[in-house]
Design an enzyme around this catalytic site. Structure first.
Site, mmCIF file in Angstrom:
data_model
loop_
_atom_site.group_PDB
_atom_site.id
_atom_site.type_symbol
_atom_site.label_atom_id
_atom_site.label_comp_id
_atom_site.label_asym_id
_atom_site.label_seq_id
_atom_site.Cartn_x
_atom_site.Cartn_y
_atom_site.Cartn_z
ATOM 1 N N THR A 27 14.225 20.980 32.195
ATOM 2 C CA THR A 27 15.475 21.097 31.444
ATOM 3 C C THR A 27 15.172 20.698 30.005
ATOM 4 O O THR A 27 14.667 19.603 29.770
ATOM 5 C CB THR A 27 16.561 20.190 32.035
ATOM 6 N N LEU A 59 21.359 28.487 29.509
ATOM 7 C CA LEU A 59 22.190 28.621 30.708
ATOM 8 C C LEU A 59 22.082 27.375 31.583
ATOM 9 O O LEU A 59 23.071 26.948 32.191
ATOM 10 C CB LEU A 59 21.779 29.869 31.494
ATOM 11 N N LYS A 60 20.898 26.758 31.632
ATOM 12 C CA LYS A 60 20.735 25.536 32.432
ATOM 13 C C LYS A 60 21.617 24.416 31.892
ATOM 14 O O LYS A 60 22.259 23.683 32.653
ATOM 15 C CB LYS A 60 19.269 25.098 32.430
ATOM 16 N N LEU A 61 21.671 24.259 30.576
ATOM 17 C CA LEU A 61 22.511 23.200 30.013
ATOM 18 C C LEU A 61 23.984 23.485 30.254
ATOM 19 O O LEU A 61 24.766 22.567 30.535
ATOM 20 C CB LEU A 61 22.221 23.035 28.522
#
Length: 306
Positions: free
Chosen positions: A107, A181-183
């Site tokens: 991340t 998109l992960k955040l």
């Protein structure tokens, strides 16, 4: 098995840096499904004898791992660690093979990712962000969700490898889009879990039982993945559904805030989640699991009253 899949497997040597709670499952699935795997021996790794028994090779030197690998998977804590692996003392960008692909499953802050992707291109390699969602349990099962930022050609070439440890793959766009998109995902996921835990601590203080609290949410608008992961702890003290450290949750929300600042997006609710998680970290619960946060919030309120 498709012929092109077999060709990819036989041609690529995969190196891995970061065999922790999530990385161990990735490594196990890569090597058990026929790919050649070397992994960096590191004190932060999970026990790795099972990987060796499956055919993986321990490598003690980052330069050696980079020089021997066509693909390097990173699964470390965050942007500072990724930057150190690539650019720090013994950084692998100095020794990667021409055309090598770096796949960052960490991340990370998108602005850092974009900078590192440019430096990787300068070094003769390619960079893909393939951030993960789900838990160590799904990592071991080869059922992670991957959020990918990459050009189309690199994504197509790497997809057979990604499929060894994932169930769902979302190609979000070009480099950096996967980490973006992960955040976004983790802001929603961690935010919901934090909100739910704080509400559960409040419910306890009002005398509403955990059973009634969780049942009412489950049969109403409060139902969702966060409730499924938190309720086993509230009801039975079972923390296994969200083994995610409070410190990591706080880090991810801080990264989200950094991203919103970089692009001038609103972040009022995120600021509240950030304050809540920082209160847990500063209260001494940074090494606890987010699934246990309701108990931590309860202890904080008791300490405030004493």
């Amino acid at each position: 098995m498709p012929e092109e899949y077999q060709g990819a497997m036989s041609a690529m040597k995969v190196g891995m840096i970061g065999v922790g709670l999530m990385g161990h499952g990735i490594a196990k699935n890569v090597v058990s499904k026929g790919w050649s795997l070397g992994f960096l021996d590191h004190p932060g790794n999970q026990p790795a004898d099972d990987l060796v028994s499956l055919g993986a090779v321990r490598v003690t030197d980052r330069d050696q791992l980079a020089a021997e690998s066509n693909v390097i998977i990173l699964c470390v804590s965050g942007s500072p660690q990724v930057e150190d692996v690539l650019l720090g003392e013994g950084g692998i960008l100095a020794t990667i093979r021409p055309g090598a692909v770096i796949i960052d499953c960490s991340t990370a802050i998108p602005s850092s990712t974009m900078r590192l992707a440019g430096l990787t291109r300068d070094a003769g390699g390619l960079f893909m962000d393939a951030a993960m969602t789900r838990t160590p349990m799904e990592a071991e099962q080869g059922r992670l969700n991957l959020l990918v930022g990459s050009d189309d050609d690199t994504f197509a070439r790497m997809r057979p490898l990604l499929e060894t440890f994932s169930e769902n793959i979302f190609h979000a766009g070009g480099t950096g889009a996967g980490h973006t998109l992960k955040l976004l995902h983790n802001y929603v996921s961690i935010g919901c879990a934090t909100l739910l835990s704080e509400a559960a601590a409040c419910a306890k203080k009002t005398g509403i039982s955990a059973a009634v609290f969780t049942d009412a949410l489950a049969k109403g608008g409060g139902y969702g993945a966060a409730l499924d992961r938190i309720s086993p702890f509230l009801l039975e003290g079972d923390n296994s559904r969200m083994k995610f450290f409070v410190s990591n949750a706080a880090k991810d929300i801080a990264y989200y805030l950094r991203m919103t600042q970089d692009i001038a997006a609103e972040n009022h609710a995120a600021t509240g989640v950030d304050m809540a998680l920082r209160s847990l970290s500063e209260g001494g619960f940074q090494d606890g699991y987010l699934s246990e946060a309701a108990a931590y919030f309860d202890r904080l309120s008791e300490a405030d009253q004493s």
